[in-house]
Scaffold this active site. Sequence first.
Site, PDB file in Angstrom:
ATOM      1  N   CYS A 188       4.664 -10.738 -13.854  1.00 35.87           N
ATOM      2  CA  CYS A 188       5.808 -11.647 -13.914  1.00 35.87           C
ATOM      3  C   CYS A 188       5.967 -12.266 -15.317  1.00 35.87           C
ATOM      4  O   CYS A 188       6.406 -11.570 -16.221  1.00 35.87           O
ATOM      5  CB  CYS A 188       5.713 -12.685 -12.805  1.00 35.87           C
ATOM      6  SG  CYS A 188       7.325 -13.394 -12.420  1.00 35.87           S
TER       7      CYS A 188
ATOM      8  N   HIS B 118       3.981 -10.362  -7.890  1.00 34.19           N
ATOM      9  CA  HIS B 118       2.709 -11.102  -7.911  1.00 34.19           C
ATOM     10  C   HIS B 118       1.723 -10.548  -6.880  1.00 34.19           C
ATOM     11  O   HIS B 118       1.608 -11.126  -5.787  1.00 34.19           O
ATOM     12  CB  HIS B 118       2.974 -12.567  -7.546  1.00 34.19           C
ATOM     13  CG  HIS B 118       3.716 -13.347  -8.572  1.00 34.19           C
ATOM     14  ND1 HIS B 118       3.084 -14.127  -9.506  1.00 34.19           N
ATOM     15  CD2 HIS B 118       5.039 -13.468  -8.809  1.00 34.19           C
ATOM     16  CE1 HIS B 118       3.988 -14.717 -10.273  1.00 34.19           C
ATOM     17  NE2 HIS B 118       5.187 -14.324  -9.874  1.00 34.19           N
TER      18      HIS B 118
ATOM     19  N   GLU C  86      -1.359 -10.906  -6.795  1.00 34.12           N
ATOM     20  CA  GLU C  86      -2.464 -11.869  -6.592  1.00 34.12           C
ATOM     21  C   GLU C  86      -2.180 -12.822  -5.437  1.00 34.12           C
ATOM     22  O   GLU C  86      -3.070 -13.545  -5.002  1.00 34.12           O
ATOM     23  CB  GLU C  86      -2.736 -12.644  -7.895  1.00 34.12           C
ATOM     24  CG  GLU C  86      -1.717 -13.713  -8.266  1.00 34.12           C
ATOM     25  CD  GLU C  86      -0.425 -13.153  -8.850  1.00 34.12           C
ATOM     26  OE1 GLU C  86      -0.262 -11.921  -8.887  1.00 34.12           O
ATOM     27  OE2 GLU C  86       0.444 -13.961  -9.249  1.00 34.12           O
TER      28      GLU C  86
HETATM   29  N1  GLN Z   1      10.767 -17.002 -14.850  1.00 33.79           N
HETATM   30  C1  GLN Z   1       9.445 -17.121 -15.406  1.00 33.79           C
HETATM   31  C2  GLN Z   1       9.447 -16.927 -16.912  1.00 33.79           C
HETATM   32  O1  GLN Z   1      10.442 -16.729 -17.505  1.00 33.79           O
HETATM   33  C3  GLN Z   1       8.490 -16.130 -14.780  1.00 33.79           C
HETATM   34  C4  GLN Z   1       8.235 -16.489 -13.343  1.00 33.79           C
HETATM   35  C5  GLN Z   1       6.874 -16.135 -12.826  1.00 33.79           C
HETATM   36  O2  GLN Z   1       5.971 -15.785 -13.583  1.00 33.79           O
HETATM   37  N2  GLN Z   1       6.702 -16.267 -11.553  1.00 33.79           N
HETATM   38  O3  GLN Z   1       8.415 -16.993 -17.506  1.00 33.79           O
END
Ligand code: GLN
Length: 197
Positions: free
Chosen positions: A78, A174, A176
Amino acid sequence: MKIGVLALQGDFREHIQAVKMAGHAGLTVRRPEELAEIDALIIPGGESTTIALLAQSFGLLQPIRERIAAGMPVYGSCAGMILLADRILDGTEDQATFGGIDMTVRRNAFGRQVDSFESNLDFNNSPLRAVFIRAPWVEHLGKAVEVLSEIQGSDGARHPVAVRQGSLFATSFHPELTGDLRVHRYFFDQVCVGAIK
Ligand code: GLN
């Protein structure tokens, strides 16, 4: 293998737990000396702008870029995917990344109305339940980047949500948070093995 988890912000504790459940040593990384100790790195989800700013002030931005250039295996989830991208869309002005994967990633790509959701994906040819939280997707890919999973976006097009370029691996979602270790195991068994001397 000594697997470091970048522990500046975000859900690094869940990744440390996944590393340990998969039978490897999981170490938090906040200082250059800790980075020097590890064989591979996980960059967790969180807020990519904050992680980049903290990496800069903890003196880790350049050392991580150097380890990436030297071939250290890295998995970014992410926000971690955003930090491994060579180019970002919808980032803040001057948002820094470690870079390394020849791709353009759009931050918060699924839109504000769907901040988080779960979806069934095909990951590396097997079914996987995935959790997305304000997730990015990959908008453009270089030729060296392999797509391991994709999803249909709100724009109707299919977008990669798991990619690999050599020793660098990234997912929009994610793993995890689901207790399913297959994505972490893919990183340890398919990406790290062979890349770590
Ligand atoms: N929107 C977040 C960002 O720009 C990422 C979101 C996340 O890691 N769950 O870093």
